[in-house]
Motif scaffolding. Structure first.
Motif, PDB file in Angstrom:
ATOM      1  N   PHE A 187     -10.041 -16.659  -7.605  1.00  0.00           N
ATOM      2  CA  PHE A 187     -10.495 -17.731  -6.720  1.00  0.00           C
ATOM      3  C   PHE A 187     -11.733 -17.298  -5.937  1.00  0.00           C
ATOM      4  CE2 PHE A 187     -10.041 -19.424  -2.280  1.00  0.00           C
ATOM      5  CZ  PHE A 187     -10.528 -20.693  -2.549  1.00  0.00           C
ATOM      6  N   ILE A 188     -11.692 -16.083  -5.405  1.00  0.00           N
ATOM      7  CA  ILE A 188     -12.837 -15.572  -4.639  1.00  0.00           C
ATOM      8  C   ILE A 188     -14.042 -15.403  -5.553  1.00  0.00           C
ATOM      9  CG2 ILE A 188     -13.696 -13.626  -3.270  1.00  0.00           C
ATOM     10  CD1 ILE A 188     -10.723 -13.206  -2.380  1.00  0.00           C
ATOM     11  N   TRP A 241     -22.297 -22.896 -11.802  1.00  0.00           N
ATOM     12  CA  TRP A 241     -21.163 -23.816 -11.860  1.00  0.00           C
ATOM     13  C   TRP A 241     -20.190 -23.475 -12.987  1.00  0.00           C
ATOM     14  CZ3 TRP A 241     -21.456 -25.652  -7.349  1.00  0.00           C
ATOM     15  CH2 TRP A 241     -22.670 -26.028  -6.775  1.00  0.00           C
ATOM     16  N   GLU A 242     -20.709 -23.095 -14.143  1.00  0.00           N
ATOM     17  CA  GLU A 242     -19.849 -22.793 -15.281  1.00  0.00           C
ATOM     18  C   GLU A 242     -18.917 -21.612 -14.964  1.00  0.00           C
ATOM     19  OE1 GLU A 242     -20.068 -21.664 -20.019  1.00  0.00           O
ATOM     20  OE2 GLU A 242     -21.928 -21.857 -18.890  1.00  0.00           O
ATOM     21  N   ASN A 267     -14.856 -21.657 -14.560  1.00  0.00           N
ATOM     22  CA  ASN A 267     -14.041 -20.785 -15.415  1.00  0.00           C
ATOM     23  C   ASN A 267     -13.093 -19.925 -14.584  1.00  0.00           C
ATOM     24  OD1 ASN A 267     -15.241 -21.752 -17.747  1.00  0.00           O
ATOM     25  ND2 ASN A 267     -16.655 -20.042 -17.936  1.00  0.00           N
ATOM     26  N   ASN A 268     -13.600 -19.366 -13.494  1.00  0.00           N
ATOM     27  CA  ASN A 268     -12.752 -18.516 -12.656  1.00  0.00           C
ATOM     28  C   ASN A 268     -11.712 -19.324 -11.896  1.00  0.00           C
ATOM     29  OD1 ASN A 268     -13.543 -15.548 -12.811  1.00  0.00           O
ATOM     30  ND2 ASN A 268     -15.511 -16.601 -12.783  1.00  0.00           N
ATOM     31  N   ALA A 319     -10.836 -26.318  -5.140  1.00  0.00           N
ATOM     32  CA  ALA A 319     -12.222 -25.881  -5.325  1.00  0.00           C
ATOM     33  C   ALA A 319     -12.755 -26.390  -6.668  1.00  0.00           C
ATOM     34  CB  ALA A 319     -12.314 -24.360  -5.249  1.00  0.00           C
ATOM     35  N   TYR A 320     -11.924 -26.338  -7.700  1.00  0.00           N
ATOM     36  CA  TYR A 320     -12.312 -26.827  -9.029  1.00  0.00           C
ATOM     37  C   TYR A 320     -12.681 -28.311  -8.944  1.00  0.00           C
ATOM     38  CZ  TYR A 320     -12.035 -27.700 -14.058  1.00  0.00           C
ATOM     39  OH  TYR A 320     -12.330 -28.046 -15.352  1.00  0.00           O
TER      40      TYR A 320
END
Length: 90
Positions: free
Chosen positions: A38-39, A50-51, A55-56, A72-73
């Motif tokens: 997330f971080i 952004w990609e 992904n993360n 966040a996504y």
């Protein structure tokens, strides 16, 4: 967890690239850390990559469906839809 707090401080100080390097190392050693993913997503979002951010965030959600990465996504998707409505229609 102490390592993640130090990494968060680096991001606050604007040392995002260094934070990304440390996060990648941390994740390599702690592959089930949804918080680190997330971080890392936040770090890439800060760099407007952004990609990699998405992904993360997605990886964090795979590990923990209740992760804040879920919100966040959605936020990044909303930003991309607002700024570039045709991005996903290419």
């Amino acid at each position: 967890m102490e390592d993640l707090e130090k990494i968060k401080q680096l991001m606050i100080a604007g040392e995002t690239d260094k934070a990304i390097t440390l996060l990648n190392d941390y994740i390599h050693n702690n592959p089930s850390s949804d918080e680190a993913l997330f971080i890392l997503g936040n770090a890439y979002r800060k760099k407007e990559n952004w990609e990699m951010a998405l992904n993360n965030y997605r990886s964090a959600m795979d590990l923990n469906p209740g992760s804040p990465a879920k919100y966040a996504y959605k936020m990044v998707i909303d930003i991309l839809n607002f700024y570039n409505k045709d991005m996903f229609n290419q």
